[in-house]
Design an enzyme around this catalytic site. Structure first.
Site, short mmCIF file in Angstrom:
data_model
loop_
_atom_site.label_atom_id
_atom_site.label_comp_id
_atom_site.label_asym_id
_atom_site.label_seq_id
_atom_site.Cartn_x
_atom_site.Cartn_y
_atom_site.Cartn_z
N HIS A 169 70.81 36.53 75.36
CA HIS A 169 70.21 37.86 75.53
C HIS A 169 70.90 38.62 76.66
CE1 HIS A 169 66.44 40.50 75.58
NE2 HIS A 169 67.06 40.84 76.71
N GLU A 170 71.03 37.99 77.84
CA GLU A 170 71.61 38.67 78.99
C GLU A 170 73.10 38.96 78.78
OE1 GLU A 170 69.55 39.93 80.88
OE2 GLU A 170 67.84 38.68 80.31
N HIS A 186 67.67 46.57 74.06
CA HIS A 186 66.53 45.84 73.52
C HIS A 186 66.18 46.35 72.13
CE1 HIS A 186 65.07 44.61 77.80
NE2 HIS A 186 65.87 43.69 77.27
N ASN A 213 92.11 38.70 74.21
CA ASN A 213 93.03 37.56 74.15
C ASN A 213 92.35 36.32 73.62
OD1 ASN A 213 91.62 37.71 76.76
ND2 ASN A 213 92.67 35.78 77.19
#
Length: 479
Positions: free
Chosen positions: A329-330, A339, A388
């Protein structure tokens, strides 16, 4: 060739209705006891590995036989993966452990297209799998000289704290103009992104786990193994580049204020960590009880920024999967994901990863809204650090067809007589072949556009092949 180990698990399953047991995840009621037993030997001539590349387990859930197919998560660690801890006199100690033969797997249940699995096979089977829309946890039971495992649902884990747990991010950040229609967003494997992360474990975590660094490492590895599955649906590979453990003391002031701790962590990363370990994003894992219901916080739309491509996560549950969902989530906030609101969906009846309230029953899926917001951000801002592709850790040797290895110069690693797409002499694709495997690959050719490759979950729509890739692209629409 990817070495295949067929393992049949002979399960004596005994549901314990109304009884309870103490497991690593906590006190569990209503579980099944299973006894894994290897019945099939390795194929003749195969080289014994500590942890096989591919494994299959057969067992029963609720009296029904299932086959769990597992493949080693070979992309879990970067080639230059490092671990850092500190001596009592403050010296930094950096090691580069051999991680190729690790014990973390992902997989699915055979004949269940919507199933997933994330399993550690280090000491028995530990992790979770989804079967017919239901999520089950499995872990070894604490019985001496026994192969017994418990299979149970999260709802049967007794909860110590019923209070709502929330992400600390608010919705008042500066927004950008979203794309007008989901149909404008077409993402394929050619646009794959690669996010190399470092997990920093603070001193409160060291105390919580009684200084047991092996237990901390296993906890982190299991979390990363879980979130790699979630991010596959966003066409983003998550690779663990480093694990730093503040074994003696914190290197920043870790406060109960999530905002202050996040700011300090970002500043420390920019002046210290980023110069020592090559990575794109860093997350602080803490056992500190953050203020209020907050269990995580991150900067939004900040990927590749030295100070702001960071987040903090509270180790708030004894169930690894729930902390992993908070981590996912973070990290998504760093990728510009907001959200979820009422119209967002990841399947009928499911709570998605980006719900502002961390739901104990949350699935490890991102919603259609998250998918669109993430790639809208990537396409508009084009954060360069995730472009990359990290170096692979596969064995490199002279290419020989059918020698059980995928080597430089080979498209295939199995005896090519088993696959009509390959030339047995060169292990290269035959002329005219477009693909080797995948939900949208059939006999070396891409399936026609419009062919269903993934059935809908609940009220969602089916996913369809696009005619130009072997992968099954996620339908950006929802019911």
């Amino acid at each position: 060739m990817i070495q295949v180990l067929l393992v049949t698990i002979c399960l004596a399953a005994f549901p314990y209705q109304g009884s309870s047991i103490i497991l690593e995840s906590g006190k569990v009621n209503d579980y099944e006891v299973v006894y894994p037993q290897r019945l099939a030997p390795l194929p003749e001539g195969a080289v014994q590995q500590k942890y096989e590349d591919t494994m299959q387990y057969e067992f029963k859930v609720n009296g029904e036989p299932v086959v769990l197919h597992l493949e080693k998560n070979k992309g879990l660690f970067s080639k230059d993966y490092s671990e850092i801890h500190y001596s009592p006199d403050g010296r930094r100690i950096t090691t580069h452990p051999l991680v190729e033969d690790h014990c973390y797997y992902r997989g699915h249940i055979r004949n269940d297209a919507d199933s997933t699995a994330s399993i550690s096979a280090c000491h028995g089977l530990k992790g979770h799998f989804k079967l017919r829309g239901e999520t089950y946890l499995i872990e070894p039971m604490k019985i001496s000289n026994s192969e017994a495992h418990a299979v149970y649902k999260y709802e049967n884990v007794e909860k110590e704290d019923e209070a709502h747990k929330m992400c600390g991010v608010t919705q008042n950040w500066e927004s950008y103009e979203p794309i007008k229609k989901a149909s404008q967003l077409i993402v394929s494997t050619e646009q794959q992104r690669y996010m190399e992360i470092v997990i920093v474990v603070d001193h409160s975590m060291v105390k919580k786990y009684n200084g047991d660094s092996d237990k901390i490492k296993a906890w982190v590895y299991e979390m990363i193994n879980t979130i790699t599955e979630s991010y596959r649906y966003l066409y983003i590979d998550i690779i663990l580049s480093g694990l730093e453990i503040w074994s003696e003391k914190d290197l920043i002031n870790v406060e109960t204020s999530a905002e202050n701790t996040l700011k300090s962590f970002g500043e420390w990363r920019a002046k210290d960590l980023i110069h020592r370990i090559s990575h794109d994003n860093a997350q602080l894992l803490t056992a500190t009880d953050l203020d209020g219901p907050t269990i995580g916080l991150a900067y939004v739309a900040s990927m590749c920024d030295p100070k702001r491509s960071v987040g903090i996560v509270q180790d708030h549950s004894s169930v690894n999967r729930l902390v992993a969902i908070t981590l996912a989530h973070e990290m998504a906030h760093n990728l510009g994901v907001r959200h979820d609101e009422g119209s967002c969906s990841c399947g009928s009846g499911y709570t998605c990863i980006m719900s502002p309230v961390i739901n104990p029953d949350a699935m490890k899926y991102f919603s259609d809204c998250s998918y669109i917001q993430c790639w809208d951000y990537i396409m508009k801002e084009n954060p360069p650090c995730i472009l990359n592709k990290p170096l692979r850790t596969d064995t490199v040797s002279t290419p020989v067809s059918g020698n059980e290895l995928l080597e430089a110069g080979k498209d295939y690693d199995r005896d090519s007589s088993a696959n009509p797409c390959y030339d047995a002499a060169t292990c290269k694709l035959n002329q005219g072949a477009q693909c080797t495997a995948g939900p949208c690959c059939d006999q070396g050719r891409f399936k026609e556009e419009g062919t269903i490759c993934r059935r809908a979950r609940g009220d969602d729509l089916d996913d369809y092949c696009n005619g130009i890739s072997a992968d099954c692209p996620r339908n950006p629409y929802h019911a």
